[in-house]
Design a protein around this motif. Structure first.
Motif, PDB file in Angstrom:
ATOM      1  N   UNK A  89     -12.155  43.980  48.599  1.00  0.00           N
ATOM      2  CA  UNK A  89     -11.230  45.064  48.899  1.00  0.00           C
ATOM      3  C   UNK A  89     -10.325  44.679  50.065  1.00  0.00           C
ATOM      4  N   UNK A  90      -9.062  45.029  49.969  1.00  0.00           N
ATOM      5  CA  UNK A  90      -8.087  44.744  51.019  1.00  0.00           C
ATOM      6  C   UNK A  90      -8.228  45.799  52.113  1.00  0.00           C
ATOM      7  N   UNK A  91      -8.298  45.327  53.360  1.00  0.00           N
ATOM      8  CA  UNK A  91      -8.351  46.268  54.470  1.00  0.00           C
ATOM      9  C   UNK A  91      -6.998  46.935  54.625  1.00  0.00           C
ATOM     10  N   UNK A  92      -7.017  48.224  54.784  1.00  0.00           N
ATOM     11  CA  UNK A  92      -5.783  48.967  54.967  1.00  0.00           C
ATOM     12  C   UNK A  92      -5.444  48.961  56.456  1.00  0.00           C
ATOM     13  N   UNK A  93      -4.205  48.621  56.775  1.00  0.00           N
ATOM     14  CA  UNK A  93      -3.788  48.566  58.173  1.00  0.00           C
ATOM     15  C   UNK A  93      -3.201  49.907  58.602  1.00  0.00           C
ATOM     16  N   UNK A  94      -3.132  50.078  59.905  1.00  0.00           N
ATOM     17  CA  UNK A  94      -2.527  51.275  60.476  1.00  0.00           C
ATOM     18  C   UNK A  94      -1.023  51.245  60.219  1.00  0.00           C
ATOM     19  N   UNK A  95      -0.477  52.355  59.739  1.00  0.00           N
ATOM     20  CA  UNK A  95       0.951  52.421  59.455  1.00  0.00           C
ATOM     21  C   UNK A  95       1.723  52.482  60.774  1.00  0.00           C
ATOM     22  N   UNK A  96       2.571  51.496  61.016  1.00  0.00           N
ATOM     23  CA  UNK A  96       3.331  51.392  62.257  1.00  0.00           C
ATOM     24  C   UNK A  96       4.756  51.911  62.113  1.00  0.00           C
ATOM     25  N   UNK A  97       5.093  52.440  60.945  1.00  0.00           N
ATOM     26  CA  UNK A  97       6.476  52.878  60.712  1.00  0.00           C
ATOM     27  C   UNK A  97       6.813  54.050  61.635  1.00  0.00           C
ATOM     28  N   UNK A  98       7.935  53.901  62.337  1.00  0.00           N
ATOM     29  CA  UNK A  98       8.455  54.933  63.234  1.00  0.00           C
ATOM     30  C   UNK A  98       9.938  55.116  62.887  1.00  0.00           C
ATOM     31  N   UNK A  99      10.574  56.138  63.425  1.00  0.00           N
ATOM     32  CA  UNK A  99      12.017  56.268  63.181  1.00  0.00           C
ATOM     33  C   UNK A  99      12.806  55.019  63.597  1.00  0.00           C
ATOM     34  N   UNK A 100      12.395  54.369  64.663  1.00  0.00           N
ATOM     35  CA  UNK A 100      13.099  53.159  65.107  1.00  0.00           C
ATOM     36  C   UNK A 100      12.930  52.029  64.100  1.00  0.00           C
ATOM     37  N   UNK A 101      11.697  51.833  63.597  1.00  0.00           N
ATOM     38  CA  UNK A 101      11.483  50.816  62.560  1.00  0.00           C
ATOM     39  C   UNK A 101      12.298  51.153  61.315  1.00  0.00           C
ATOM     40  N   UNK A 102      12.398  52.429  60.981  1.00  0.00           N
ATOM     41  CA  UNK A 102      13.189  52.826  59.808  1.00  0.00           C
ATOM     42  C   UNK A 102      14.658  52.453  59.976  1.00  0.00           C
ATOM     43  N   UNK A 103      15.194  52.615  61.188  1.00  0.00           N
ATOM     44  CA  UNK A 103      16.588  52.246  61.445  1.00  0.00           C
ATOM     45  C   UNK A 103      16.753  50.725  61.350  1.00  0.00           C
ATOM     46  N   UNK A 104      15.806  49.976  61.899  1.00  0.00           N
ATOM     47  CA  UNK A 104      15.860  48.515  61.806  1.00  0.00           C
ATOM     48  C   UNK A 104      15.853  48.088  60.339  1.00  0.00           C
ATOM     49  N   UNK A 105      15.109  48.808  59.518  1.00  0.00           N
ATOM     50  CA  UNK A 105      15.028  48.496  58.097  1.00  0.00           C
ATOM     51  C   UNK A 105      16.288  48.805  57.304  1.00  0.00           C
ATOM     52  N   UNK A 106      17.298  49.390  57.942  1.00  0.00           N
ATOM     53  CA  UNK A 106      18.553  49.695  57.250  1.00  0.00           C
ATOM     54  C   UNK A 106      19.394  48.448  56.971  1.00  0.00           C
ATOM     55  N   UNK A 107      19.115  47.354  57.676  1.00  0.00           N
ATOM     56  CA  UNK A 107      19.858  46.111  57.447  1.00  0.00           C
ATOM     57  C   UNK A 107      19.707  45.694  55.982  1.00  0.00           C
ATOM     58  N   UNK A 108      20.811  45.259  55.392  1.00  0.00           N
ATOM     59  CA  UNK A 108      20.744  44.784  54.012  1.00  0.00           C
ATOM     60  C   UNK A 108      21.703  43.615  53.825  1.00  0.00           C
ATOM     61  N   UNK A 109      21.528  42.884  52.745  1.00  0.00           N
ATOM     62  CA  UNK A 109      22.398  41.753  52.422  1.00  0.00           C
ATOM     63  C   UNK A 109      23.463  42.207  51.441  1.00  0.00           C
ATOM     64  N   UNK A 110      24.663  41.672  51.603  1.00  0.00           N
ATOM     65  CA  UNK A 110      25.769  41.982  50.698  1.00  0.00           C
ATOM     66  C   UNK A 110      26.678  40.764  50.600  1.00  0.00           C
TER      67      UNK A 110
END
Length: 145
Positions: free
Chosen positions: A20-41
């Motif tokens: 079984x895969x150990x489930x990690x603590x979810x670290x997603x925060x509003x700041x991480x969500x904004x960082x994740x907005x980067x995309x390739x075009x």
């Protein structure tokens, strides 16, 4: 026969539990969500590059706090430079399925010991939009909170 069946069933059950895969603590925060907005075009015919939306550009040169996991880039027990992610190294973001989450290259003021547990950092967030081979995101002068 019943004992043999029970023993085989017990061994298979232990193997399934061990896999079984150990489930990690979810670290997603509003700041991480904004960082994740980067995309390739495609920024020119045949030329691709990163796009940093306005909400992400607004974080540039600002002091931010990020929770996450240390992803070492060298061998050692203490680090002043490493990659930082919302998933632990045990989750292997490069060999799993789905997208690779955004990572931030961290440069600490003082070295910290390696840990598999989540930590929280504060530092100056820098966007590297130069299209060179370095990381696209840096957290400079970082401190462990």
């Amino acid at each position: 026969m019943k004992k043999l069946f029970f023993l085989v069933f017990l061994c298979l059950g232990v193997q399934v539990l061990a896999a079984q895969v150990r489930v990690h603590t979810d670290m997603r925060t509003p700041t991480w969500n904004v960082i994740g907005l980067r995309y390739d075009a495609e920024i020119a015919p045949g030329k691709w590059g990163s796009v940093f939306p306005p909400a992400l550009k607004a974080l540039n040169n600002k002091v931010i706090e990020l929770p996450g996991y240390i992803i070492p880039t060298k061998v050692g027990s203490k680090f002043s430079e490493f990659m930082f992610s919302i998933v632990p190294i045990a989750s292997c973001p490069y060999c799993g399925s789905g997208d690779i989450p955004a990572m931030v290259q961290v440069k600490m003021l003082t070295a910290i010991p390696i840990t598999e547990k989540p930590i929280k950092l504060r530092g100056i967030f820098i966007i590297n939009d130069s299209a060179d081979d370095r990381s696209e995101f840096f957290l400079l002068n970082a401190k462990l909170l």
